[in-house]
Design an enzyme around this catalytic site. Sequence first.
Site, short mmCIF file in Angstrom:
data_model
loop_
_atom_site.label_atom_id
_atom_site.label_comp_id
_atom_site.label_asym_id
_atom_site.label_seq_id
_atom_site.Cartn_x
_atom_site.Cartn_y
_atom_site.Cartn_z
N HIS A 158 6.15 -12.27 5.91
CA HIS A 158 5.71 -11.11 4.17
C HIS A 158 6.86 -11.13 3.83
CE1 HIS A 158 5.62 -8.33 7.09
NE2 HIS A 158 6.17 -7.86 6.57
N LEU A 159 7.58 -11.80 2.67
CA LEU A 159 8.60 -11.38 1.41
C LEU A 159 8.27 -10.41 0.69
CD1 LEU A 159 10.95 -12.52 0.26
CD2 LEU A 159 9.47 -13.86 -1.03
N HIS A 160 9.51 -9.08 0.78
CA HIS A 160 8.60 -7.89 0.15
C HIS A 160 10.18 -8.06 -1.56
CE1 HIS A 160 8.23 -4.88 3.09
NE2 HIS A 160 8.50 -5.78 3.66
N GLY A 165 12.34 -4.19 12.11
CA GLY A 165 11.41 -3.03 11.76
C GLY A 165 10.34 -4.46 10.91
N GLN A 166 9.45 -5.29 11.58
CA GLN A 166 8.88 -5.90 11.04
C GLN A 166 7.74 -5.12 11.71
OE1 GLN A 166 8.47 -9.98 12.50
NE2 GLN A 166 6.42 -9.85 10.39
N ILE A 225 0.95 -1.22 0.10
CA ILE A 225 -0.21 0.13 -0.07
C ILE A 225 0.76 1.09 -0.43
CG2 ILE A 225 -0.25 0.43 2.51
CD1 ILE A 225 -3.74 0.88 1.75
#
Length: 114
Positions: free
Chosen positions: A98-100, A91-92, A29
């Site tokens: 989740h994999l960016h 920093g999660q 987003i």
Amino acid sequence: MDIFCKIINKEIPAEIIYEDREILAFKDIHPAAPVHILIIPKKHIESVNVLADKDADLVGKMILTAKKIAQDLQISEKGYKLLIRTGEDGGQEVPHLHLHLIGGARLYEEIRPV
Ligand code: AMP
């Protein structure tokens, strides 16, 4: 329920790029680059910290899904980053693995303590 479980359940909308029985991929987003997609397992796994040996195929599938999406979006040749943040120091923000997949531009590299 975390926000990504709500996206899996279609309780909140997302721009879905890929979906199968085990995996969902959708646009971030707040994209950090022209291509910024999150690849998640449908099974709720909080983070890398709680991965089990039996999750090895699922994690492999997340990476292979990222590879296929990168090919489809024609960013493979120039390259991209795959990133998994874990826990507070990592920093999660969302407590669902989740994999960016980040690419479409040359990216700055800044990894340093806060
Ligand atoms: P992380 O900091 O690694 O936990 O990344 C969480 C990511 O989820 C951030 O890049 C957010 O922009 C993204 N995000 C949060 N909420 C949503 C949402 N509803 N739809 C898509 N991406 C989201």
